[in-house]
Design an enzyme around this catalytic site. Structure first.
Site, PDB file in Angstrom:
ATOM      1  CG  ASP A 114      13.955  -0.412  12.063  1.00  0.00           C
ATOM      2  OD1 ASP A 114      12.918   0.060  12.579  1.00  0.00           O
ATOM      3  OD2 ASP A 114      14.306  -1.596  12.208  1.00  0.00           O
TER       4      ASP A 114
ATOM      5  CB  THR B  37      -0.933  -5.941   1.008  1.00  0.00           C
ATOM      6  OG1 THR B  37      -1.261  -6.464   2.310  1.00  0.00           O
ATOM      7  CG2 THR B  37      -1.802  -4.717   0.720  1.00  0.00           C
TER       8      THR B  37
ATOM      9  CG  LEU C 219      -1.853   1.213   1.364  1.00  0.00           C
ATOM     10  CD1 LEU C 219      -2.809   1.336   0.186  1.00  0.00           C
ATOM     11  CD2 LEU C 219      -2.629   1.141   2.676  1.00  0.00           C
TER      12      LEU C 219
ATOM     13  CE1 TYR D 121      -1.341  -4.238  11.175  1.00  0.00           C
ATOM     14  CE2 TYR D 121      -3.705  -4.686  11.289  1.00  0.00           C
ATOM     15  CZ  TYR D 121      -2.613  -4.123  10.643  1.00  0.00           C
ATOM     16  OH  TYR D 121      -2.801  -3.432   9.471  1.00  0.00           O
TER      17      TYR D 121
ATOM     18  CE  LYS E 170      -1.878  -0.606  11.265  1.00  0.00           C
ATOM     19  NZ  LYS E 170      -0.995   0.379  10.592  1.00  0.00           N
TER      20      LYS E 170
END
Length: 279
Positions: free
Chosen positions: A88, A218, A39, A183, A187
């Site tokens: 990074d 993806t 993305l 995760y 978010k």
């Protein structure tokens, strides 16, 4: 921006022009993190077609072939340009140094798309503390520190602009069929982060919004499908359009959020999920 033809990216022919000039990014300089592929790279490509000088930051020592192909396309067919930097986002000093160098090239920095993120599919009861720390360091702290470094230079240069934090609809819901609690939590934190940064930096001319995509095909999601049999079919059924998204379907929103077309938009979370969260 490349058009999607049979699932592949194909450049459109013809002269560059802007039917609606407020979407024009020509002469502006942006940073996109997590843009080695997926993305982030797709958004970066669209930004070059809108005229921007785009600097892609990714932790890969060398970019994927996808990036090289996109860079060559931008050089031949787009108004803007695409550049790669091995960074990074967990290394704050190197991150700041790189952003300072980028801003010094043209003595301007117009914004950011923070798309760097990692995922780990693990049962919540089995998570180790170091796994949580690693993911939050990239998905939240890295996003925060990148936005901070970009905003600091924008303020020093008196350069107004726009910052997009790429969150996810996963910050709003639990994903049926996929156990990725950290995760999703990271978010959710990014969505809240955008609102608070918008409050602090609005008076300084910096708009901050979050973009929350639904399920996109993806490399990261393809890995999920390999790990969890039947997951793709489950997600397709949960979507009002009966399918998953392609990265190209989010580029228009990104250009809108970066450009003057969204000049009164800040502190918002734009959800584009094929109706997944609207049931």
């Amino acid at each position: 921006m490349a058009s999607l033809v049979n699932g592949t990216s194909k450049p459109r022919a013809g002269k560059h022009h802007f039917v609606y000039p407020n979407f024009n990014l020509q002469g502006k300089v942006y940073i996109v993190t997590g843009a080695g592929r997926g993305l982030g790279l797709c958004i970066a490509e669209a930004m070059t077609e809108a005229g921007a000088e785009v600097h892609c930051l990714d932790r890969l020592p060398e970019p994927y072939p996808d990036f090289i192909e996109t860079q060559e396309l931008a050089e031949k067919s787009h108004i803007g340009s695409l550049h790669y930097h091995h960074v990074d986002v967990r290394n704050s000093k190197f991150l700041n140094d790189t952003i300072n160098k980028i801003a010094s090239r043209e003595h301007r920095l117009d914004g950011l798309v923070a798309a760097a993120g990692v995922q780990q599919v693990t049962e919540a009861i089995d998570y180790a503390p170091e796994d949580v720390t690693r993911m939050m360091d990239i998905n939240y702290t890295g996003v925060f520190m990148t936005a901070q470094a970009v905003a600091r230079r924008m303020i020093e240069l008196n350069n107004h602009g726009s910052i997009i934090l790429v969150a996810s609809m996963s910050g709003l819901i639990a994903n049926k069929g996929l156990n990725s609690v950290v995760y999703n939590s990271s978010k959710a934190a990014v969505i809240q982060l955008a609102k608070n940064l918008a409050m602090e930096w609005g008076p300084k001319g910096i708009r901050v919004n979050s973009l929350s995509p639904g399920h996109i095909i993806t490399p990261m999601v393809q890995k999920n499908f390999e790990e969890v049999p039947g997951l793709k079919e489950t997600w397709e059924k949960e979507n009002m359009l009966g399918r998953l998204a392609h990265p190209e379907e989010f580029t228009g929103a990104a250009i809108f959020m970066l450009s003057e077309a969204s000049s009164f938009m800040t502190g918002s979370s734009l959800v584009i999920d094929g109706g997944h969260t609207a049931w």
